[in-house]
Motif scaffolding. Structure first.
Motif, PDB file in Angstrom:
ATOM      1  N   ALA A 179      52.276  -3.682  35.021  1.00 46.37           N
ATOM      2  CA  ALA A 179      53.307  -2.335  35.011  1.00 46.37           C
ATOM      3  C   ALA A 179      52.304  -1.570  35.823  1.00 46.37           C
ATOM      4  CB  ALA A 179      53.829  -2.395  33.902  1.00 46.37           C
ATOM      5  N   THR A 180      50.994  -1.317  35.062  1.00 49.95           N
ATOM      6  CA  THR A 180      50.156  -0.166  35.495  1.00 49.95           C
ATOM      7  C   THR A 180      48.958  -0.140  36.542  1.00 49.95           C
ATOM      8  OG1 THR A 180      48.725  -0.883  34.195  1.00 49.95           O
ATOM      9  CG2 THR A 180      50.264   0.834  33.329  1.00 49.95           C
TER      10      THR A 180
ATOM     11  N   ASP B  83      61.591  -4.467  35.139  1.00 51.79           N
ATOM     12  CA  ASP B  83      63.788  -4.327  35.388  1.00 51.79           C
ATOM     13  C   ASP B  83      63.280  -2.876  36.083  1.00 51.79           C
ATOM     14  OD1 ASP B  83      62.792  -1.993  33.549  1.00 51.79           O
ATOM     15  OD2 ASP B  83      64.167  -3.181  31.889  1.00 51.79           O
ATOM     16  N   GLY B  84      62.076  -2.298  36.685  1.00 51.52           N
ATOM     17  CA  GLY B  84      62.305  -1.469  37.290  1.00 51.52           C
ATOM     18  C   GLY B  84      62.485  -0.015  36.563  1.00 51.52           C
ATOM     19  N   ARG B  85      62.029   0.066  35.490  1.00 47.63           N
ATOM     20  CA  ARG B  85      62.261   0.948  34.044  1.00 47.63           C
ATOM     21  C   ARG B  85      60.744   1.622  34.964  1.00 47.63           C
ATOM     22  NH1 ARG B  85      63.744  -0.036  28.508  1.00 47.63           N
ATOM     23  NH2 ARG B  85      62.990  -2.041  29.404  1.00 47.63           N
ATOM     24  N   ILE B  86      60.428   3.345  34.271  1.00 51.58           N
ATOM     25  CA  ILE B  86      59.612   3.710  34.629  1.00 51.58           C
ATOM     26  C   ILE B  86      59.298   4.038  32.801  1.00 51.58           C
ATOM     27  CG2 ILE B  86      58.163   5.935  35.774  1.00 51.58           C
ATOM     28  CD1 ILE B  86      58.727   4.128  37.564  1.00 51.58           C
TER      29      ILE B  86
ATOM     30  N   TYR C  85      56.983   3.699  25.458  1.00 49.65           N
ATOM     31  CA  TYR C  85      57.442   5.642  25.544  1.00 49.65           C
ATOM     32  C   TYR C  85      58.034   4.805  26.953  1.00 49.65           C
ATOM     33  CZ  TYR C  85      54.412   5.916  21.706  1.00 49.65           C
ATOM     34  OH  TYR C  85      53.520   6.736  20.640  1.00 49.65           O
ATOM     35  N   GLU C  86      59.442   6.091  26.337  1.00 50.89           N
ATOM     36  CA  GLU C  86      60.352   6.565  27.969  1.00 50.89           C
ATOM     37  C   GLU C  86      59.440   7.741  28.844  1.00 50.89           C
ATOM     38  OE1 GLU C  86      62.904   8.996  27.612  1.00 50.89           O
ATOM     39  OE2 GLU C  86      62.924   8.919  25.405  1.00 50.89           O
ATOM     40  N   PHE C  87      59.400   7.284  29.866  1.00 55.49           N
ATOM     41  CA  PHE C  87      59.067   8.300  30.745  1.00 55.49           C
ATOM     42  C   PHE C  87      59.288   9.688  30.781  1.00 55.49           C
ATOM     43  CE2 PHE C  87      57.633  10.136  35.697  1.00 55.49           C
ATOM     44  CZ  PHE C  87      56.238  10.847  34.991  1.00 55.49           C
TER      45      PHE C  87
ATOM     46  N   LYS D 170      51.916   6.804  45.894  1.00 55.83           N
ATOM     47  CA  LYS D 170      52.938   6.229  46.422  1.00 55.83           C
ATOM     48  C   LYS D 170      53.634   6.242  45.056  1.00 55.83           C
ATOM     49  CE  LYS D 170      51.056   3.433  50.354  1.00 55.83           C
ATOM     50  NZ  LYS D 170      51.655   2.229  50.982  1.00 55.83           N
ATOM     51  N   PRO D 171      54.432   7.411  44.755  1.00 55.92           N
ATOM     52  CA  PRO D 171      55.668   7.105  43.627  1.00 55.92           C
ATOM     53  C   PRO D 171      56.161   5.342  43.153  1.00 55.92           C
ATOM     54  CG  PRO D 171      55.445   9.279  44.619  1.00 55.92           C
ATOM     55  CD  PRO D 171      54.785   8.263  45.664  1.00 55.92           C
ATOM     56  N   LEU D 172      56.822   5.841  41.619  1.00 55.69           N
ATOM     57  CA  LEU D 172      57.246   4.013  41.772  1.00 55.69           C
ATOM     58  C   LEU D 172      58.433   4.397  41.921  1.00 55.69           C
ATOM     59  CD1 LEU D 172      55.753   3.816  37.898  1.00 55.69           C
ATOM     60  CD2 LEU D 172      54.918   2.471  40.738  1.00 55.69           C
TER      61      LEU D 172
END
Length: 717
Positions: A379-380, A404-407, A456-458, A706-708
């Motif tokens: 993920a990182t 699952d696409g969550r940031i 954590y949530e972003f 390049k943002p996710l």
């Protein structure tokens, strides 16, 4: 490099990716670095002035001169050479020295020596705490004299030796603070006392650099920083490492990366590897077969990880099979070892206890997910430096994207004390159950690494501190927004104190720990030092943690943290919102540095509206502003019992908003967008990590090129 003949710079060293690798001819290997986010921390920052001088001027560790970076954990800086001449017959004593306390640097016992030059001169070095002599030596003269560079010294059998006649030397211990001084022996009441010009020199220098025959002796009073002095440094801070005890077990080796080893003092690549042991993948396999002079082989040379195999020519097939088998065995061994290490860390970090809590009906924490290390590593992007959102005393935070696409924001915490494992797991369970719109949500954790990873949530739009203090355009925090944010934060803290299943004290409330989401709503974050407390308890007795400027004075003096300590810190945040000023004034001395003290004094002197932010004065109604200021004053009461509770604070702030008819009003599009154009430091991960001189400095890195999912590098309100 100050002397290529006498010292050898570190070889096969590399800097952080995308960081400057050299200053002039001097290599700058990590943990040192030039520029933001290129060094391990501020002590290893290197400043390179290559525009106005040749060779470039360098400094490090808070402004000290840097001459060179050597191999094996050593740097060269400039020390003092002091010379004092006396013709009066009266004694003299002068002091010059260095102070490296609270830093990873100390005087290199192996590389330096203390030197005294002059006739009948006592030179010595002392410590700072007791001003007692630590070491030194005497240099004598007799009636015969000789000269070096035209300066009279003393007779000696060999002018190139420091044997006590006109020049003496002695080893130095691994000190962090020391001063050098000289005193004429005649001042002590013995030896001859005829008047003569008496010049004495003392210095601590690199023993390879100093040569009596070529040293430029001075015959005038001077104090010059012209002497190279070698410092050792440690990669981890522990009491044994700081003393320079190389044989001591100085740490957990967490700083030594793959294919390297160390005792916490310094790291080095293992045999068969070379490179930088402090960087991930920094130690690379050496191809021994490329240098058969150093690695003789009469047959077929085959390189393998960390070594090489030499086989007879006639057994090439057998050799190939052996090599393939060894590689397969190595890979299998590596996987099994990795699996065992993960299982060890999982148990060590309380994984079994967390599983038990999750599976139990009483725990009821299905929402707390246990992540695998590979999932978060992917993920990182293998914890790419470009994914770093912030660094501080409690760890490093990375931006990541789950399958699952969550940031998400992934916090790489410091190692958990084994005696605190049960408490750590209980707090993970409690925090995962918190479901409040103004508290950053803990999604889960990974316990398969040495230090736990928290997910954590972003929150994309920066910190409240940035919005208050780093405004770069005409749109700023309106009075309505300030009042709403204060109400939201107060409500979150009130929930933690009195509405959560188990009361939670945050213990590091500050504007850098209040994040703003894409609707410009406040989110309380960073529970790295938070503690849950039994319902029947009123306080926690702990070692003092917090941030200067926000720290409750009563807690600082008693070490007893109560819910009112969070109230005091919130009061400072209120004053920030009112005044637009930072909590610490670096330009002022003593107590005058505190925004809280400055605010209370201004109220007592009836100067409130002189210190308020211009926009607050312009937009806020006088009655409202005075009400919030009075509330802040009560929160900052030095007697904790006289402060309101967070529930009472919330009720008062909500009452002010309701009286303005704003209780349930939908803010306009312009009010809800966030306006930080270049967000950095979005996640302040350290309870003691601030810009004001607390225990560590916090450093932020830019987001991905390049943002996710969506671009978070530009917002406007």
């Amino acid at each position: 490099m100050y002397s290529e003949e006498l010292t050898v710079s570190a070889t096969a060293t590399t800097a952080q990716p995308r960081c400057q690798e050299k200053c002039g001819n001097v290599s700058i290997p990590y943990p040192f670095g030039i520029g933001a986010n290129c060094s391990k921390n501020s002590w290893f920052n290197v400043f390179c002035n290559d525009t106005s001088s040749n060779p470039p001027e360098m400094s490090f560790g808070g402004g000290r001169d840097l001459v060179d970076i050597l191999a094996e954990g050593k740097v060269v800086t400039r020390g003092w050479s002091i010379t004092r001449c006396d013709t009066s017959g009266e004694g003299f004593r002068i002091f010059y020295g260095h102070n490296f306390t609270s830093s990873p640097y100390f005087l290199s016992q192996e590389s330096n020596k203390f030197i005294t030059l002059g006739c009948d001169n006592l030179g010595y070095f002392i410590g700072s705490s007791s001003y007692q002599t630590i070491g030194g030596c005497m240099s004598f003269c007799n009636t015969t004299e000789f000269k070096i560079n035209g300066t009279k010294l003393a007779v000696t059998t060999n002018p190139s030796e420091c044997n006590g006649f006109g020049c003496c030397s002695t080893p130095v211990p691994p000190l962090q603070e020391f001063y050098i001084t000289t005193r004429h022996i005649n001042d002590l009441g013995f030896l001859r006392d005829e008047p003569s010009t008496r010049c004495a020199t003392a210095l601590i220098a690199d023993r390879k650099w100093f040569n009596l025959s070529s040293y430029q002796v001075k015959n005038i009073e001077s104090a010059d920083r012209d002497v190279p002095m070698v410092l050792d440094w440690v990669i981890e801070f522990s009491s044994t490492c700081k003393t320079g005890n190389v044989s001591a077990n100085c740490g957990s080796n967490t700083e030594c990366k793959e294919h390297s080893s160390g005792n916490g003092y310094v790291c080095e690549c293992k045999k068969g590897y070379q490179g930088n042991p402090y960087l991930p993948q920094g130690c690379q396999d050496i191809d021994e077969c490329a240098d058969l002079k150093a690695n003789p082989c009469d047959g077929v040379c085959t390189n393998i990880p960390g070594d090489y195999v030499c086989s007879c020519v006639g057994s090439s097939l057998a050799l190939l099979i052996a090599v393939l088998a060894s590689i397969c065995f190595y890979q299998l061994h590596k996987k099994l070892k990795s699996k065992k290490i993960k299982e060890k860390f999982f148990k060590q970090n309380g994984g079994l206890l967390l599983q038990q809590q999750i599976s139990s009906e009483e725990g009821n924490v299905e929402q707390a997910k246990i992540f695998h290390a590979e999932e978060l590593e992917k993920a990182t992007d293998h914890y790419n430096v470009n994914r770093i959102l912030g660094q501080g005393g409690q760890g490093t935070v990375y931006k990541g994207m789950l399958t699952d696409g969550r940031i998400v924001a992934i916090k790489k915490s410091k190692k958990v004390d084994e005696s605190q494992i049960e408490q750590f797991i209980n707090e993970v369970v409690i925090l995962s159950q918190i479901n409040h719109r103004n508290v950053v949500k803990l999604l889960g954790c990974c316990l398969e690494t040495e230090a736990p990873l928290l997910v954590y949530e972003f929150i994309p739009c920066g910190t409240l501190f940035q919005h208050i203090h780093d405004q770069s355009d005409n749109m700023s925090c309106t009075w309505n927004n300030r009042l709403r944010i204060a109400t939201e934060v107060a409500g979150a803290l009130s929930y933690l104190h009195s509405a959560a299943s188990t009361p939670i004290y945050h213990r590091d409330v500050k504007s850098t720990n209040i994040l703003l989401d894409d609707k410009y709503r406040a989110k309380v974050s960073d529970f790295g030092t938070s503690r849950s407390i039994a319902v029947d308890k009123t306080h926690l007795t702990t070692a003092v943690h917090g941030t200067f400027g926000y720290l409750d004075p009563e807690y600082y003096q008693s070490s007893q943290f109560t819910e009112k300590s969070d109230v005091y810190s919130f009061g400072v945040v209120l004053v920030e919102l009112l005044t637009g000023k930072e909590p610490i004034f670096l330009s002022r001395p003593g107590e005058q540095r505190s925004l809280a003290t400055y605010f209370l004094t201004s109220i007592e002197e009836n100067r409130l509206f002189e210190i308020l932010d211009a926009q607050v004065v312009k937009e806020g109604e006088k009655v409202e502003v005075e009400a919030v200021a009075y509330l802040a004053k009560r929160c900052l009461n030095l007697n904790g019992k006289k402060r309101p509770t967070m529930k009472e604070v919330t009720i008062e702030l909500e009452g002010l908003r309701i009286s303005k008819g704003q209780a349930f009003v939908q803010e306009t599009h312009q009010e809800v967008e966030c306006f930080i154009r270049q967000p950095s430091n979005l996640w302040d991960t350290g309870s003691t990590s601030t810009r004001y001189g607390s225990l560590e400095n916090s450093v932020g890195l830019p987001l991905d090129d390049k943002p996710l999912l969506h671009n978070t590098s530009s917002y406007s309100c």
